[in-house]
Scaffold this motif. Structure first.
Motif, PDB file in Angstrom:
ATOM      1  N   ARG A  92      -5.780  -5.100   6.790  1.00 24.71           N
ATOM      2  CA  ARG A  92      -6.175  -6.121   6.238  1.00 24.71           C
ATOM      3  C   ARG A  92      -7.682  -6.225   8.103  1.00 24.71           C
ATOM      4  O   ARG A  92      -8.961  -7.151   7.532  1.00 24.71           O
ATOM      5  CB  ARG A  92      -5.608  -7.417   7.067  1.00 24.71           C
ATOM      6  CG  ARG A  92      -4.434  -7.454   5.205  1.00 24.71           C
ATOM      7  CD  ARG A  92      -3.359  -9.039   5.679  1.00 24.71           C
ATOM      8  NE  ARG A  92      -2.497  -8.965   4.679  1.00 24.71           N
ATOM      9  CZ  ARG A  92      -1.597  -8.729   5.160  1.00 24.71           C
ATOM     10  NH1 ARG A  92      -1.067  -8.007   5.554  1.00 24.71           N
ATOM     11  NH2 ARG A  92      -0.880  -8.500   3.460  1.00 24.71           N
ATOM     12  N   ALA A  93      -6.993  -5.781   9.038  1.00 26.05           N
ATOM     13  CA  ALA A  93      -8.172  -5.673   9.611  1.00 26.05           C
ATOM     14  C   ALA A  93      -9.608  -5.451   9.309  1.00 26.05           C
ATOM     15  O   ALA A  93     -10.118  -5.754  10.065  1.00 26.05           O
ATOM     16  CB  ALA A  93      -8.028  -5.458  10.947  1.00 26.05           C
ATOM     17  N   ALA A  94      -9.690  -4.296   9.164  1.00 26.76           N
ATOM     18  CA  ALA A  94     -10.786  -3.520   8.782  1.00 26.76           C
ATOM     19  C   ALA A  94     -11.500  -4.187   7.385  1.00 26.76           C
ATOM     20  O   ALA A  94     -12.453  -3.591   6.673  1.00 26.76           O
ATOM     21  CB  ALA A  94      -9.893  -2.065   8.077  1.00 26.76           C
ATOM     22  N   GLY A  95     -10.367  -5.151   6.284  1.00 31.21           N
ATOM     23  CA  GLY A  95     -11.583  -5.799   5.772  1.00 31.21           C
ATOM     24  C   GLY A  95     -10.685  -5.785   4.246  1.00 31.21           C
ATOM     25  O   GLY A  95     -11.393  -6.071   3.139  1.00 31.21           O
ATOM     26  N   GLY A  96      -9.794  -4.794   3.940  1.00 31.92           N
ATOM     27  CA  GLY A  96      -9.333  -4.745   3.180  1.00 31.92           C
ATOM     28  C   GLY A  96      -8.055  -5.836   2.305  1.00 31.92           C
ATOM     29  O   GLY A  96      -8.121  -6.756   3.690  1.00 31.92           O
ATOM     30  N   PHE A 128     -14.513  10.725  -3.788  1.00 32.04           N
ATOM     31  CA  PHE A 128     -15.797  11.754  -3.042  1.00 32.04           C
ATOM     32  C   PHE A 128     -17.146  10.420  -2.911  1.00 32.04           C
ATOM     33  O   PHE A 128     -17.962  10.602  -1.747  1.00 32.04           O
ATOM     34  CB  PHE A 128     -15.783  12.336  -4.785  1.00 32.04           C
ATOM     35  CG  PHE A 128     -16.900  13.115  -4.598  1.00 32.04           C
ATOM     36  CD1 PHE A 128     -17.522  13.847  -3.870  1.00 32.04           C
ATOM     37  CD2 PHE A 128     -18.316  12.844  -5.477  1.00 32.04           C
ATOM     38  CE1 PHE A 128     -18.710  14.881  -3.740  1.00 32.04           C
ATOM     39  CE2 PHE A 128     -19.972  13.160  -5.237  1.00 32.04           C
ATOM     40  CZ  PHE A 128     -19.384  14.271  -4.660  1.00 32.04           C
ATOM     41  N   THR A 129     -17.083   9.706  -3.422  1.00 33.04           N
ATOM     42  CA  THR A 129     -17.901   8.357  -3.626  1.00 33.04           C
ATOM     43  C   THR A 129     -18.787   7.995  -1.893  1.00 33.04           C
ATOM     44  O   THR A 129     -19.273   7.546  -1.904  1.00 33.04           O
ATOM     45  CB  THR A 129     -18.339   7.477  -4.687  1.00 33.04           C
ATOM     46  OG1 THR A 129     -18.065   7.927  -5.944  1.00 33.04           O
ATOM     47  CG2 THR A 129     -19.853   6.611  -4.629  1.00 33.04           C
ATOM     48  N   VAL A 130     -17.266   7.941  -2.144  1.00 36.76           N
ATOM     49  CA  VAL A 130     -17.193   7.087  -0.593  1.00 36.76           C
ATOM     50  C   VAL A 130     -16.892   8.389   0.440  1.00 36.76           C
ATOM     51  O   VAL A 130     -18.159   7.464   1.672  1.00 36.76           O
ATOM     52  CB  VAL A 130     -15.231   6.665  -0.429  1.00 36.76           C
ATOM     53  CG1 VAL A 130     -14.962   5.802   0.944  1.00 36.76           C
ATOM     54  CG2 VAL A 130     -15.263   5.120  -1.442  1.00 36.76           C
ATOM     55  N   VAL A 157     -14.521  -0.346   4.545  1.00 41.81           N
ATOM     56  CA  VAL A 157     -13.648  -0.945   5.002  1.00 41.81           C
ATOM     57  C   VAL A 157     -12.877   0.786   4.971  1.00 41.81           C
ATOM     58  O   VAL A 157     -11.950   0.509   6.032  1.00 41.81           O
ATOM     59  CB  VAL A 157     -12.666  -2.041   3.859  1.00 41.81           C
ATOM     60  CG1 VAL A 157     -11.673  -1.710   4.056  1.00 41.81           C
ATOM     61  CG2 VAL A 157     -13.503  -2.701   3.719  1.00 41.81           C
ATOM     62  N   TYR A 158     -12.910   1.210   3.838  1.00 46.96           N
ATOM     63  CA  TYR A 158     -12.241   3.017   4.000  1.00 46.96           C
ATOM     64  C   TYR A 158     -12.528   3.494   5.863  1.00 46.96           C
ATOM     65  O   TYR A 158     -11.836   3.740   6.408  1.00 46.96           O
ATOM     66  CB  TYR A 158     -12.810   3.814   3.356  1.00 46.96           C
ATOM     67  CG  TYR A 158     -12.143   3.102   1.869  1.00 46.96           C
ATOM     68  CD1 TYR A 158     -10.659   3.652   2.380  1.00 46.96           C
ATOM     69  CD2 TYR A 158     -12.398   2.590   1.333  1.00 46.96           C
ATOM     70  CE1 TYR A 158      -9.775   3.311   0.973  1.00 46.96           C
ATOM     71  CE2 TYR A 158     -11.394   2.451  -0.270  1.00 46.96           C
ATOM     72  CZ  TYR A 158     -10.270   2.754  -0.236  1.00 46.96           C
ATOM     73  OH  TYR A 158      -9.724   2.488  -1.539  1.00 46.96           O
ATOM     74  N   ARG A 177      -7.228  -2.587  -4.981  1.00 46.12           N
ATOM     75  CA  ARG A 177      -7.280  -1.478  -6.092  1.00 46.12           C
ATOM     76  C   ARG A 177      -8.103   0.101  -5.152  1.00 46.12           C
ATOM     77  O   ARG A 177      -9.293  -1.135  -4.942  1.00 46.12           O
ATOM     78  CB  ARG A 177      -6.762  -1.347  -7.199  1.00 46.12           C
ATOM     79  CG  ARG A 177      -5.396  -2.008  -7.777  1.00 46.12           C
ATOM     80  CD  ARG A 177      -5.350  -2.244  -9.191  1.00 46.12           C
ATOM     81  NE  ARG A 177      -4.913  -3.703  -9.775  1.00 46.12           N
ATOM     82  CZ  ARG A 177      -3.471  -3.561  -9.772  1.00 46.12           C
ATOM     83  NH1 ARG A 177      -2.625  -2.158  -9.557  1.00 46.12           N
ATOM     84  NH2 ARG A 177      -2.686  -4.449  -9.542  1.00 46.12           N
ATOM     85  N   PRO A 178      -7.645   0.788  -5.033  1.00 54.64           N
ATOM     86  CA  PRO A 178      -8.712   1.830  -4.097  1.00 54.64           C
ATOM     87  C   PRO A 178     -10.020   1.057  -4.666  1.00 54.64           C
ATOM     88  O   PRO A 178     -10.752   1.423  -3.689  1.00 54.64           O
ATOM     89  CB  PRO A 178      -8.468   3.064  -4.929  1.00 54.64           C
ATOM     90  CG  PRO A 178      -7.557   3.059  -5.620  1.00 54.64           C
ATOM     91  CD  PRO A 178      -6.404   1.764  -5.681  1.00 54.64           C
ATOM     92  N   GLN A 179     -10.450   0.976  -5.658  1.00 58.09           N
ATOM     93  CA  GLN A 179     -11.903   0.932  -6.439  1.00 58.09           C
ATOM     94  C   GLN A 179     -12.072  -0.393  -5.687  1.00 58.09           C
ATOM     95  O   GLN A 179     -13.541  -0.357  -5.792  1.00 58.09           O
ATOM     96  CB  GLN A 179     -12.086   1.549  -7.946  1.00 58.09           C
ATOM     97  CG  GLN A 179     -11.163   0.387  -8.651  1.00 58.09           C
ATOM     98  CD  GLN A 179      -9.776   0.822  -8.637  1.00 58.09           C
ATOM     99  OE1 GLN A 179      -9.089   2.411  -7.876  1.00 58.09           O
ATOM    100  NE2 GLN A 179      -8.961   0.562  -9.986  1.00 58.09           N
ATOM    101  N   GLU A 180     -11.492  -0.817  -4.925  1.00 48.99           N
ATOM    102  CA  GLU A 180     -11.828  -2.442  -5.382  1.00 48.99           C
ATOM    103  C   GLU A 180     -12.618  -2.997  -3.697  1.00 48.99           C
ATOM    104  O   GLU A 180     -13.714  -3.524  -2.967  1.00 48.99           O
ATOM    105  CB  GLU A 180     -11.289  -2.764  -5.432  1.00 48.99           C
ATOM    106  CG  GLU A 180     -11.096  -4.348  -6.505  1.00 48.99           C
ATOM    107  CD  GLU A 180      -9.243  -4.676  -6.903  1.00 48.99           C
ATOM    108  OE1 GLU A 180      -9.579  -5.299  -6.159  1.00 48.99           O
ATOM    109  OE2 GLU A 180      -7.939  -4.343  -7.816  1.00 48.99           O
ATOM    110  N   LEU A 181     -12.496  -1.623  -2.786  1.00 52.64           N
ATOM    111  CA  LEU A 181     -12.594  -1.589  -1.314  1.00 52.64           C
ATOM    112  C   LEU A 181     -13.984  -0.723  -0.974  1.00 52.64           C
ATOM    113  O   LEU A 181     -14.845   0.065  -1.854  1.00 52.64           O
ATOM    114  CB  LEU A 181     -11.546  -1.089  -0.442  1.00 52.64           C
ATOM    115  CG  LEU A 181     -10.538  -1.331  -0.120  1.00 52.64           C
ATOM    116  CD1 LEU A 181      -9.237  -0.574   0.252  1.00 52.64           C
ATOM    117  CD2 LEU A 181     -10.485  -2.684   0.048  1.00 52.64           C
ATOM    118  N   SER A 182     -14.741  -1.227  -0.422  1.00 52.42           N
ATOM    119  CA  SER A 182     -16.299  -0.476  -0.035  1.00 52.42           C
ATOM    120  C   SER A 182     -16.545   0.293   1.254  1.00 52.42           C
ATOM    121  O   SER A 182     -14.800   0.247   1.163  1.00 52.42           O
ATOM    122  CB  SER A 182     -17.185  -1.709   0.668  1.00 52.42           C
ATOM    123  OG  SER A 182     -16.215  -1.934   2.119  1.00 52.42           O
ATOM    124  N   PRO A 183     -16.986   1.496   1.237  1.00 51.05           N
ATOM    125  CA  PRO A 183     -16.727   2.541   2.084  1.00 51.05           C
ATOM    126  C   PRO A 183     -16.098   2.013   3.652  1.00 51.05           C
ATOM    127  O   PRO A 183     -15.414   2.902   4.250  1.00 51.05           O
ATOM    128  CB  PRO A 183     -18.543   3.062   1.264  1.00 51.05           C
ATOM    129  CG  PRO A 183     -18.991   2.969   0.245  1.00 51.05           C
ATOM    130  CD  PRO A 183     -18.717   1.609   0.007  1.00 51.05           C
TER     131      PRO A 183
END
Ligand code: SAM
Length: 302
Positions: free
Chosen positions: A269-273, A182-184, A286-287, A278-284
């Motif tokens: 990886r290409a998107a920066g992940g 939801f945050t993302v 990257v998603y 774990r899911p909470q470690e990626l910035s919005p």
């Protein structure tokens, strides 16, 4: 603004629990907890919320929207502070009747009856608001904010009063417990700022938790999302288990089934992940990048 009395309508002092109760009795309506009916009975708090909207600075044409007007305390202030049309969305038909009695002589007010998530989309397409305001029902505030942002209601700002726990989810940073799918989704659609907190005593009946005012400034064009549906599907898959690595959680999605796990990991990886994260470690962001790539590859497929 006090209610203009007629033969049938009790006078309301918006800050008086006694008058609110009398009005409810007059309407033959009880308070409905499931619809989050806690009235803001502090006129300074209402004034601050309207000031947070910064109506004087809005140049574009268009109406103001209020979600969940209740008995109209905030509506009265909006009509008083601005010359714009005001459209209010209320689910409780007893309140809808009351609002029409209370503001019956105002040509600037439209009362829309029903669940706002059903009633706002057609209106948004016809006549978009410049700003949206609401002391939102706790039980459905997340659903309402999510719907407004997913559909991309093209307004300049939104100011909501919500339960503090929801506010924490809205403004959460990666790697914190409140950071979620939801945050993302919300942070990709708007810049979000917590403005102030109000204690339960500002409301009648007083909720057990405190509330916060949040200000959202939609940014649909600077961070475009190719397909909101694909982004939602990706987030649902990624956040299905916070303890699992993305290799495992995304490996179980339709994207992995169609593209193959290693191709999906390459795109991540290409998107920066990284699949070990774990899911909470990626910035919005990257998603967003990954979802846009997937939307391109999956265009036209179901
Ligand atoms: N605006 C008033 C105030 O600040 O005192 C009342 C706010 S009260 C927290 C929330 C209001 O939203 C109630 O009037 C409730 O009936 C209405 N409501 C609840 N769910 C709704 C929905 N899905 N669509 C529209 N209104 C809703």
């Amino acid at each position: 603004m006090a209610l203009v009395p007629d033969a049938n309508t009790p006078i309301v002092n918006d800050d008086s629990p006694r008058d609110i109760q009398r009005t409810l009795e007059h309407l033959g309506a009880g308070l409905k907890k499931r619809w989050g009916q806690n009235f803001l009975i502090d006129r300074n708090a209402r004034r601050r919320i309207v000031e947070t909207l910064g109506l004087e600075a809005i140049q574009s044409e268009g109406p103001l929207w209020e979600i969940g007007p209740g008995l109209g305390a905030m509506t009265a202030l909006l009509l008083e502070r601005s010359n714009r049309q005001v459209v209010v969305f209320e689910l409780d038909y007893a309140f809808v009747r009351f609002l029409r009695e209370r503001f019956g002589n105002s040509e600037r007010l439209t009362v829309v009856a029903g669940d706002v998530c059903d009633t706002f989309p057609p209106l948004s397409a016809q006549h978009a608001p410049v700003a949206v305001l609401g002391n939102l029902p706790y039980s459905s505030a997340g659903r309402i904010i999510g719907a407004l942002l997913s559909l991309g209601v093209p307004c300049e700002r939104m100011v909501f009063t919500t339960q503090r726990e929801l506010t924490e989810r809205l403004v959460a940073a990666p790697n914190t417990p409140a950071y979620s799918a939801f945050t993302v989704m919300c942070q990709l659609r708007a810049d979000i700022r917590r403005v102030r907190d109000f204690p339960g005593g500002c409301f009648y009946p007083a909720p057990r938790v405190s509330s916060s005012v949040v200000k959202l400034q939609p940014r649909y064009n600077t961070r475009p999302i190719t397909s909101v549906a694909v982004l939602q599907e990706l987030l649902q898959g990624a956040f299905a288990a916070r303890r699992k690595t993305l290799r495992n959680s995304l490996g179980a999605t339709r994207f992995a089934t169609v593209l193959g796990r290693s191709r999906l990991e390459e795109l991540l990886r290409a998107a920066g992940g990284a699949p070990e994260r774990r899911p909470q470690e990626l910035s919005p962001e990257v998603y967003r990048l990954l979802a846009n790539k997937l939307a391109e590859l999956f265009a036209g497929r179901r």
